[in-house]
Design a protein around this motif. Sequence first.
Motif, PDB file in Angstrom:
ATOM      1  N   GLU A 324       8.739  -7.467 -14.264  1.00  0.00           N
ATOM      2  CA  GLU A 324       9.307  -6.473 -13.353  1.00  0.00           C
ATOM      3  C   GLU A 324       8.487  -5.196 -13.501  1.00  0.00           C
ATOM      4  OE1 GLU A 324      12.215  -5.113 -10.525  1.00  0.00           O
ATOM      5  OE2 GLU A 324      11.934  -7.111 -11.365  1.00  0.00           O
ATOM      6  N   VAL A 325       7.798  -4.780 -12.432  1.00  0.00           N
ATOM      7  CA  VAL A 325       6.886  -3.647 -12.519  1.00  0.00           C
ATOM      8  C   VAL A 325       7.041  -2.775 -11.275  1.00  0.00           C
ATOM      9  CG1 VAL A 325       5.185  -4.967 -13.865  1.00  0.00           C
ATOM     10  CG2 VAL A 325       4.986  -4.863 -11.368  1.00  0.00           C
ATOM     11  N   THR A 326       6.335  -1.655 -11.315  1.00  0.00           N
ATOM     12  CA  THR A 326       6.221  -0.803 -10.131  1.00  0.00           C
ATOM     13  C   THR A 326       4.750  -0.694  -9.764  1.00  0.00           C
ATOM     14  OG1 THR A 326       8.194   0.467 -10.695  1.00  0.00           O
ATOM     15  CG2 THR A 326       6.626   1.495  -9.186  1.00  0.00           C
ATOM     16  N   VAL A 327       4.457  -0.987  -8.508  1.00  0.00           N
ATOM     17  CA  VAL A 327       3.077  -0.988  -8.031  1.00  0.00           C
ATOM     18  C   VAL A 327       2.863   0.238  -7.147  1.00  0.00           C
ATOM     19  CG1 VAL A 327       1.323  -2.281  -6.751  1.00  0.00           C
ATOM     20  CG2 VAL A 327       3.047  -3.505  -8.098  1.00  0.00           C
ATOM     21  N   LEU A 328       1.706   0.887  -7.316  1.00  0.00           N
ATOM     22  CA  LEU A 328       1.352   2.078  -6.549  1.00  0.00           C
ATOM     23  C   LEU A 328       0.031   1.843  -5.826  1.00  0.00           C
ATOM     24  CD1 LEU A 328       1.493   5.791  -7.656  1.00  0.00           C
ATOM     25  CD2 LEU A 328      -0.652   4.852  -6.811  1.00  0.00           C
ATOM     26  N   PHE A 329       0.010   2.146  -4.548  1.00  0.00           N
ATOM     27  CA  PHE A 329      -1.221   2.118  -3.764  1.00  0.00           C
ATOM     28  C   PHE A 329      -1.483   3.518  -3.215  1.00  0.00           C
ATOM     29  CE2 PHE A 329      -0.748  -2.464  -3.753  1.00  0.00           C
ATOM     30  CZ  PHE A 329      -2.055  -2.924  -3.670  1.00  0.00           C
ATOM     31  N   ALA A 330      -2.750   3.947  -3.277  1.00  0.00           N
ATOM     32  CA  ALA A 330      -3.151   5.230  -2.685  1.00  0.00           C
ATOM     33  C   ALA A 330      -4.400   4.994  -1.849  1.00  0.00           C
ATOM     34  CB  ALA A 330      -3.416   6.260  -3.780  1.00  0.00           C
ATOM     35  N   ASP A 331      -4.435   5.625  -0.674  1.00  0.00           N
ATOM     36  CA  ASP A 331      -5.548   5.391   0.240  1.00  0.00           C
ATOM     37  C   ASP A 331      -5.920   6.696   0.926  1.00  0.00           C
ATOM     38  OD1 ASP A 331      -7.319   3.452   1.656  1.00  0.00           O
ATOM     39  OD2 ASP A 331      -6.195   4.177   3.399  1.00  0.00           O
ATOM     40  N   LEU A 332      -7.227   6.986   1.004  1.00  0.00           N
ATOM     41  CA  LEU A 332      -7.681   8.194   1.681  1.00  0.00           C
ATOM     42  C   LEU A 332      -7.524   8.039   3.191  1.00  0.00           C
ATOM     43  CD1 LEU A 332     -10.955   9.152  -0.256  1.00  0.00           C
ATOM     44  CD2 LEU A 332      -8.849  10.498  -0.106  1.00  0.00           C
ATOM     45  N   VAL A 422       4.777   3.291  -3.010  1.00  0.00           N
ATOM     46  CA  VAL A 422       5.272   2.826  -4.311  1.00  0.00           C
ATOM     47  C   VAL A 422       6.394   1.821  -4.068  1.00  0.00           C
ATOM     48  CG1 VAL A 422       6.230   3.508  -6.534  1.00  0.00           C
ATOM     49  CG2 VAL A 422       4.712   5.091  -5.306  1.00  0.00           C
ATOM     50  N   HIS A 423       6.314   0.679  -4.777  1.00  0.00           N
ATOM     51  CA  HIS A 423       7.350  -0.342  -4.641  1.00  0.00           C
ATOM     52  C   HIS A 423       7.574  -1.020  -5.986  1.00  0.00           C
ATOM     53  CE1 HIS A 423       9.892  -3.468  -3.155  1.00  0.00           C
ATOM     54  NE2 HIS A 423       8.998  -4.439  -3.340  1.00  0.00           N
ATOM     55  N   THR A 424       8.822  -1.356  -6.263  1.00  0.00           N
ATOM     56  CA  THR A 424       9.207  -2.002  -7.525  1.00  0.00           C
ATOM     57  C   THR A 424       9.682  -3.416  -7.244  1.00  0.00           C
ATOM     58  OG1 THR A 424       9.866   0.124  -8.459  1.00  0.00           O
ATOM     59  CG2 THR A 424      10.718  -1.856  -9.534  1.00  0.00           C
ATOM     60  N   GLY A 425       9.243  -4.354  -8.087  1.00  0.00           N
ATOM     61  CA  GLY A 425       9.653  -5.736  -7.915  1.00  0.00           C
ATOM     62  C   GLY A 425       9.011  -6.634  -8.947  1.00  0.00           C
ATOM     63  N   SER A 426       9.208  -7.928  -8.757  1.00  0.00           N
ATOM     64  CA  SER A 426       8.710  -8.920  -9.704  1.00  0.00           C
ATOM     65  C   SER A 426       7.318  -9.388  -9.270  1.00  0.00           C
ATOM     66  CB  SER A 426       9.665 -10.109  -9.781  1.00  0.00           C
ATOM     67  OG  SER A 426       9.178 -11.080 -10.667  1.00  0.00           O
ATOM     68  N   VAL A 427       6.423  -9.529 -10.252  1.00  0.00           N
ATOM     69  CA  VAL A 427       5.054  -9.991  -9.978  1.00  0.00           C
ATOM     70  C   VAL A 427       4.653 -11.002 -11.048  1.00  0.00           C
ATOM     71  CG1 VAL A 427       4.340  -7.822  -8.899  1.00  0.00           C
ATOM     72  CG2 VAL A 427       3.986  -8.174 -11.357  1.00  0.00           C
ATOM     73  N   VAL A 443      -0.082 -10.682  -8.887  1.00  0.00           N
ATOM     74  CA  VAL A 443       0.039 -11.568  -7.733  1.00  0.00           C
ATOM     75  C   VAL A 443       1.513 -11.624  -7.344  1.00  0.00           C
ATOM     76  CG1 VAL A 443      -0.288 -13.905  -6.852  1.00  0.00           C
ATOM     77  CG2 VAL A 443      -1.959 -12.940  -8.455  1.00  0.00           C
ATOM     78  N   GLY A 444       1.775 -11.522  -6.037  1.00  0.00           N
ATOM     79  CA  GLY A 444       3.158 -11.652  -5.583  1.00  0.00           C
ATOM     80  C   GLY A 444       3.448 -10.772  -4.381  1.00  0.00           C
ATOM     81  N   ASP A 445       4.622 -10.989  -3.815  1.00  0.00           N
ATOM     82  CA  ASP A 445       5.016 -10.252  -2.616  1.00  0.00           C
ATOM     83  C   ASP A 445       5.186  -8.766  -2.892  1.00  0.00           C
ATOM     84  OD1 ASP A 445       5.991 -10.334   0.219  1.00  0.00           O
ATOM     85  OD2 ASP A 445       7.804  -9.548  -0.761  1.00  0.00           O
ATOM     86  N   THR A 446       5.515  -8.403  -4.129  1.00  0.00           N
ATOM     87  CA  THR A 446       5.694  -6.992  -4.473  1.00  0.00           C
ATOM     88  C   THR A 446       4.410  -6.212  -4.230  1.00  0.00           C
ATOM     89  OG1 THR A 446       7.382  -7.506  -6.124  1.00  0.00           O
ATOM     90  CG2 THR A 446       6.225  -5.409  -6.377  1.00  0.00           C
ATOM     91  N   VAL A 447       3.283  -6.820  -4.560  1.00  0.00           N
ATOM     92  CA  VAL A 447       1.993  -6.153  -4.352  1.00  0.00           C
ATOM     93  C   VAL A 447       1.746  -5.950  -2.862  1.00  0.00           C
ATOM     94  CG1 VAL A 447      -0.498  -6.302  -4.777  1.00  0.00           C
ATOM     95  CG2 VAL A 447       1.109  -7.181  -6.482  1.00  0.00           C
ATOM     96  N   ASN A 448       1.977  -6.991  -2.102  1.00  0.00           N
ATOM     97  CA  ASN A 448       1.749  -6.885  -0.656  1.00  0.00           C
ATOM     98  C   ASN A 448       2.629  -5.820  -0.016  1.00  0.00           C
ATOM     99  OD1 ASN A 448      -0.076  -9.007  -0.856  1.00  0.00           O
ATOM    100  ND2 ASN A 448       1.526 -10.552  -0.506  1.00  0.00           N
ATOM    101  N   LEU A 449       3.907  -5.782  -0.430  1.00  0.00           N
ATOM    102  CA  LEU A 449       4.833  -4.822   0.171  1.00  0.00           C
ATOM    103  C   LEU A 449       4.455  -3.385  -0.215  1.00  0.00           C
ATOM    104  CD1 LEU A 449       7.248  -4.264   1.908  1.00  0.00           C
ATOM    105  CD2 LEU A 449       8.743  -4.751  -0.056  1.00  0.00           C
ATOM    106  N   VAL A 488       7.744  -4.237   8.587  1.00  0.00           N
ATOM    107  CA  VAL A 488       6.338  -4.274   8.181  1.00  0.00           C
ATOM    108  C   VAL A 488       5.794  -5.671   8.362  1.00  0.00           C
ATOM    109  CG1 VAL A 488       6.618  -2.402   6.500  1.00  0.00           C
ATOM    110  CG2 VAL A 488       6.910  -4.776   5.768  1.00  0.00           C
ATOM    111  N   LYS A 489       4.472  -5.757   8.424  1.00  0.00           N
ATOM    112  CA  LYS A 489       3.814  -7.032   8.634  1.00  0.00           C
ATOM    113  C   LYS A 489       4.111  -7.975   7.474  1.00  0.00           C
ATOM    114  CE  LYS A 489      -0.748  -9.049   9.454  1.00  0.00           C
ATOM    115  NZ  LYS A 489      -2.198  -8.788   9.565  1.00  0.00           N
ATOM    116  N   GLY A 490       4.481  -9.219   7.824  1.00  0.00           N
ATOM    117  CA  GLY A 490       4.750 -10.221   6.801  1.00  0.00           C
ATOM    118  C   GLY A 490       6.190 -10.256   6.356  1.00  0.00           C
ATOM    119  N   LYS A 491       7.015  -9.357   6.867  1.00  0.00           N
ATOM    120  CA  LYS A 491       8.424  -9.302   6.471  1.00  0.00           C
ATOM    121  C   LYS A 491       9.305  -9.457   7.717  1.00  0.00           C
ATOM    122  CE  LYS A 491       8.732  -8.510   2.002  1.00  0.00           C
ATOM    123  NZ  LYS A 491       9.592  -9.304   1.111  1.00  0.00           N
TER     124      LYS A 491
END
Length: 501
Positions: A324-332, A422-427, A443-449, A488-491
């Motif tokens: 169970e983690v929190t994933v963060l993406f940042a984009d310019l 930022v999204h939290t979930g299982s990976v 790897v997992g849907d949490t990363v994609n979301l 969102v795409k894929g959901k």
Amino acid sequence: MTDPAARRRSILWRTRFANLFGAVMAFVYFRFIDPVTSGPGVTWIEIVFSAAAVTALMIIGARFNARWAVPMLTQPGSTEARRRALLFPWAMAGSTLSAWVVAGVIFGVVGPLLAGWFTVLSALRTVIGITAVGGLVTAAIVFFAIENRWRQELPGFFPAGDLSAVRGVPRLPVRARLLVVFLLTSVGPLTLLGIIAWRRGRLAAADPANAGIVLGEMLAIIAFFIVGGLVAAVRLSWVVSDSVAAPLLGLTFAMARVERGDLGAHCPVVSNDEIGAATEGFNRMLDGLREREAIKETFGRYVTREVRDEILAGRVSVEGEQREVTVLFADLRDFTPWVESSEPRQVVRDLNAYFAEMEAAIRAHGGLVLQFIGDEIEAVFGAPVPAPDHAARAVRAALEMRARLATWNGGRSRPLSHGIGVHTGSVLAGAIGSRERLSYALVGDTVNLASRIEGLTKQVGADILVSATTARGLDGGVALDPLPAVRVKGKSAEVEVFRVV
């Protein structure tokens, strides 16, 4: 004494003094203490002959030693020079002993033949006496004295300390050193004293009238051996003890430096005995520690120091595991127009500066940057090192990234902007890749979301968006503004998101 030429002169003078000491001891013994092996009396011819013979032997020995050392002076890095460097004390001691054997023949055979009082028994006793009384002790003193001084030269021939790599060189163990000193300073003199006492006793029994004279001569011989043996014993014991204590002391100091965390320590290898082998092993251990430290530092460029230490200590598994983690993406934002309108090298410099600021914010809150993808950053909180408050850590990192970007833009003519999701979930987290290259990945849907939520930032006009699951993991210290649910795409279901104020 740091001058190499001065050290080498010291070696030569030590050899000369050792030979002079042995010559004086042998002359005094055979001329004044035990005259039974000598001729009728001391003459000027005998003195001149002795001086000429000793001088000739010293010159021949010096020339032999100088010629033998030519490869060490002209080709110091060659294999032969390294071999001769290790053999140098043996060669000097061997030439010294050979000179004493020749001296025994000269004074025991040639001299008496020229003087006309030669006898076989006298010749044998003189040759054996000179070789045993003077030659062996002098050769031992020369060997140990030169070896002790020559150790300061060996690091020049062996900068890597690989003395054991040279084959065909005798090795004198520490136990053998002590045994040689014991034999030469204890057993040898006692044996000679026993033989002399037995012979003098026979002479006194055969001629009772001269028993007092014989006893006086025997006392003089005993005094001679006590004085001479004491001097030789002290000198040999001092040199041998220093040859053992000095490298051990150096090894102790080097170990103390390592204990204080100084991996730049190095202990010179100055012998090929057990102490030298231990020193080589210590240096190899240091090389391994330095290599491991370099690996740690290199590893630390890809993960935080805390993560690095946890993984190297074996407390974190890099095998696949559900977390169970929190994933963060940042984009310019507006990255492509910026790149097209800017000089390439300037773009690279600005990207590196931006990534450095953002990664510092992520590291400061216990996050791990998984990868840089073009102008995008992927980071995780709660893996591989568990952190119960990973959601709060990720949001605080996002807020610091916002602040750092504002500060960094203050010195730029063209400010940049970014979006953070930022999204939290299982990976599924673990080391993923090929045999040649692995990387810690999720790897997992949490990363994609999480990536999709980051993509929404431009659409809704926010720089930081978090999912509902992340919002539920916060402690209330962060102000959130709920936004309408979006698809969102894929959901198939709509996703709740919150703007971080």
